[in-house]
Scaffold this active site. Structure first.
Site, PDB file in Angstrom:
ATOM      1  N   GLU A 129      -3.352  -4.398  -2.123  1.00 28.53           N
ATOM      2  CA  GLU A 129      -3.131  -5.344  -1.020  1.00 28.53           C
ATOM      3  C   GLU A 129      -1.658  -5.661  -0.912  1.00 28.53           C
ATOM      4  OE1 GLU A 129      -3.402  -6.349   1.940  1.00 28.53           O
ATOM      5  OE2 GLU A 129      -2.782  -8.416   1.653  1.00 28.53           O
ATOM      6  N   THR A 163       0.811  -1.217   0.000  1.00 30.96           N
ATOM      7  CA  THR A 163       0.000   0.000   0.000  1.00 30.96           C
ATOM      8  C   THR A 163       0.847   1.271   0.000  1.00 30.96           C
ATOM      9  OG1 THR A 163      -1.638  -1.224   1.241  1.00 30.96           O
ATOM     10  CG2 THR A 163      -1.957   1.100   1.191  1.00 30.96           C
ATOM     11  N   GLU A 200      -7.078  -7.995  -2.975  1.00 30.54           N
ATOM     12  CA  GLU A 200      -7.667  -7.417  -1.757  1.00 30.54           C
ATOM     13  C   GLU A 200      -8.618  -8.367  -1.045  1.00 30.54           C
ATOM     14  OE1 GLU A 200      -6.541  -4.484   0.300  1.00 30.54           O
ATOM     15  OE2 GLU A 200      -6.402  -4.063  -1.836  1.00 30.54           O
ATOM     16  N   SER A 213      -7.500  -1.833   7.134  1.00 29.47           N
ATOM     17  CA  SER A 213      -6.879  -1.103   8.250  1.00 29.47           C
ATOM     18  C   SER A 213      -6.470   0.302   7.820  1.00 29.47           C
ATOM     19  CB  SER A 213      -5.618  -1.831   8.711  1.00 29.47           C
ATOM     20  OG  SER A 213      -5.939  -3.110   9.158  1.00 29.47           O
TER      21      SER A 213
HETATM   22  N1  GLU Z   1      -5.016  -4.503   2.377  1.00 26.02           N
HETATM   23  C1  GLU Z   1      -4.624  -3.709   3.491  1.00 26.02           C
HETATM   24  C2  GLU Z   1      -5.783  -2.999   4.115  1.00 26.02           C
HETATM   25  O1  GLU Z   1      -6.655  -2.598   3.444  1.00 26.02           O
HETATM   26  C3  GLU Z   1      -3.680  -2.674   3.100  1.00 26.02           C
HETATM   27  C4  GLU Z   1      -2.501  -3.270   2.505  1.00 26.02           C
HETATM   28  C5  GLU Z   1      -1.325  -2.982   3.293  1.00 26.02           C
HETATM   29  O2  GLU Z   1      -0.977  -1.874   3.623  1.00 26.02           O
HETATM   30  O3  GLU Z   1      -0.738  -3.947   3.579  1.00 26.02           O
HETATM   31  O4  GLU Z   1      -5.797  -2.810   5.280  1.00 26.02           O
END
Ligand code: GLU
Length: 617
Positions: A449, A429, A468, A496
């Site tokens: 993701e 991210t 995701e 998150s």
């Molecule tokens: N998929 C993670 C989320 O939405 C974010 C990806 C990441 O920062 O690892 O929380």
């Protein structure tokens, strides 16, 4: 940042002129990968001699992102009269061109915007969405056990409907002054001309080499000749340039109802793999794409020491959890009669860790893309005051900490309601923040993701598809305890991501965000608490050593883990694990509409980020 030359010439009514072209000059050491690499020919890369500056103060507007080429795109837009939303979209698209493993057209994210005109914070939910055919057990084997995680990651099954193109379009329509056509032009140029590969990108490619080689369209771009493009050489992606051009000329509709969408669905349902490789097929349909929406949503809101803290509501858990952590710190102050700012670093991190563990217990039990999430209760000070009854200033609570009862009745009892186990969560991210001279601010966290997403590039279009949907829990985390984050039809996996705007007396004070999977929540809370509770300048709050406590073993960067602070924490019962880098934050402290400090990571974290202002002091 004003520089002697305009580095990335951008879109104005006059159109694009030329980009700065800087050849790679530093000779690599003889045994480095780049020394052996063939020279790739093509147009010269864009702006890679820009310095990486972690903190910059000045006026005219500010941008903080992970990459100087991307930050410069935003600064150029602000300098030419674009606003924060324009700059945020253009910077995001540029990040997706220079850091394509973290975010992009094939992913999703959350856009949080403050408008000086209305005085309101609004959010756009651009989260990826599950197909209409998804069931609760879609990631389970016939015997009910969870499918192998990496098998699902590298497959069509983990790909959700991307939300990023819709987010860009909606953000510009509602808040911007530029068209999508204008805002994506710099990113198209970066994709076409390329960027110079640095050590971080090279390492990320190397780490993904095995899975990228499963998908020929991915390998063709990122493993030319079978290996990563070496450090110092140019990574180009003409197919991605084509995708940006398509979005510029046909709008996001090309992805949701047009030819980009057709190609996406074909690939997800029947991934093109290397000989001998088979991966699970996905279920996405053109109807799923056509049904996608990136809705405007009210933010979460809580009060913290006279500030108003705004964040992202469900399907993210970020806004709720950041607020709960901050509220708990305030509750601990009431219980102990001590102030966070007077604590030693080790005492503070003990408090922070306990607050984070409690917030994660609640997040795992109550938060997901389901009806009835008790957002108002979980973000209330009254709930935190009750919840804090577990806190012991001398001793770490045994993990996992039980979740609480956000039932609206906080008469002072201490009635933990049960425990639930920790879900699996990855990380990658990117996050950027922008402020303009009219007083608007944006914080935008976007993702595919994990680094490299599903590993699948849509052939001919150059962008990586997200994985995701692996953010859903594959099986219920705890028997007998409801799990709000199981897969479902049209559902959005819990996130998150925590783009956060803090207002003081109705105007921006601090804007922040970070990548890092579930560590995002602790990183952003640590930045906000660093500025507000600890009184640190924003650059120091971003650079501060991090501890991420998520209701299990706690992860700590070396500066916490290895020194006296780590010893003090261990003496209180904390179980620490070393994690070299936690998060990759960006933040802006707004002092007035003409004075900002932008902050990004120092080089110790992924090579550092890039903070810029239009007129440096
Ligand atoms: N998929 C993670 C989320 O939405 C974010 C990806 C990441 O920062 O690892 O929380």
């Amino acid at each position: 940042m004003r520089t002697p030359t305009t580095l990335l010439t951008l879109v104005t009514s006059a159109g694009v002129v030329a980009a700065l072209t800087v050849p790679a000059t530093a000779a690599p050491p003889p045994d480095s990968p780049s020394a052996k690499a063939p020279t790739r020919t093509g147009p010269p890369p864009v702006g890679h001699e820009l310095p990486k500056v972690p903190v910059m103060t000045g006026g005219g507007g500010a941008v903080a992102s992970v990459d100087p080429v991307a930050s410069q795109v935003g600064i150029d837009i602000l300098e030419r009269g674009g606003n924060a939303a324009d700059a945020a979209v253009a910077t995001a698209a540029a990040v997706a061109a220079v850091e394509p493993y973290s975010s992009g057209i094939g992913g999703g994210g959350f856009f949080v915007h403050y408008s000086a005109k209305t005085g309101k914070v609004e959010t756009i939910d651009g989260r990826e969405t599950a197909p209409a055919t998804f069931t609760e057990n879609v990631f389970q084997n016939p015997d009910g056990s969870a499918m192998d995680f990496m098998t699902v990651v590298n497959s069509g099954l983990s790909v959700g409907v991307p939300g990023t193109p819709a987010t860009w379009e909606r953000a510009l329509e509602r808040y911007g002054t530029m068209s999508l056509n204008q805002a994506l032009k710099p990113a198209e140029k970066i994709a076409r001309n390329g960027f110079v590969v640095d050590q971080t990108f090279y390492q990320d490619t190397l780490d993904n080499q095995e899975r990228f080689s499963m998908f020929p369209a991915t390998a063709e771009i990122y493993l030319p000749g079978g290996a990563p493009v070496p450090v110092g050489k140019v990574q180009r992606n003409p197919d991605l340039a084509k995708a940006y051009r398509e979005l510029r000329t046909h709008g996001a509709a090309s992805l949701y109802t047009g030819r980009m969408g057709e190609a996406l669905v074909d690939e997800v349902r029947n991934p093109t793999t290397a000989p001998g490789v088979t991966v699970p097929k996905g279920q996405l349909t053109e109807a799923d794409l056509a049904a996608y929406e990136a809705p405007f949503k009210a933010p979460t809101r809580s009060e913290h020491k006279g500030f108003d803290v705004y964040g992202m509501d469900t399907p993210s858990s970020g806004g709720i959890a950041v607020s709960e952590i901050l509220n708990l710190l305030e509750s601990f102050e009431k219980r102990t009669g001590r102030s966070v700012k007077d604590l030693s670093e080790a005492e503070y991190l003990h408090w922070f860790s306990e607050a984070s563990a409690m917030a994660f217990a609640d997040r795992n039990r109550y938060v997901g893309d389901v009806p009835g999430v008790p957002t108002a209760e979980l973000t209330s000070q009254a709930y935190a005051d009750e919840r804090s009854c577990l806190f012991d200033p001398e001793r770490a609570l045994k993990r996992p900490v039980p979740f609480g009862s956000p039932d609206g009745s906080y008469a002072g009892g201490c009635t933990p309601a049960g425990t639930s186990a920790l879900p699996h969560e990855g990380q990658s991210t990117t996050s950027l923040t922008v402020a303009d001279k009219w007083g608007d601010v944006v914080t935008y966290t976007l993702t595919i993701e994990q680094y490299g997403g599903s590993g699948i590039v849509v052939p001919g279009w150059g962008y990586l598809l997200n994985n995701e949907l692996t953010d859903f829990n594959f099986t219920p985390t705890t028997p007998g305890v409801p799990d709000p984050n199981l897969p479902g039809p049209g559902k959005r996996p819990r996130s998150s991501m925590s783009p956060t705007i803090v207002l003081q007396d109705g105007t921006p004070y601090l804007t922040a965000g970070s990548p890092g999977g579930s560590t995002i929540i602790t990183t952003v809370a640590q930045i906000v608490a660093g500025v507000i509770d600890r009184g640190l300048p924003v650059g120091e709050a971003v650079a501060a050593p991090r501890l991420s406590s998520r209701n299990g073993t706690e992860e700590a960067e070396a500066a916490v883990f290895s020194g006296a602070i780590g010893d003090e924490l261990r003496a209180k019962g904390h179980v620490l694990r070393l994690r070299p880098v936690i998060g990759n934050g960006t933040a802006i402290r707004t002092f007035s509409t003409d004075l900002f400090t932008a902050a990004a990571e120092p080089t110790k974290r992924r090579g550092g980020g890039s903070a810029m202002v239009v007129d440096p002091q």
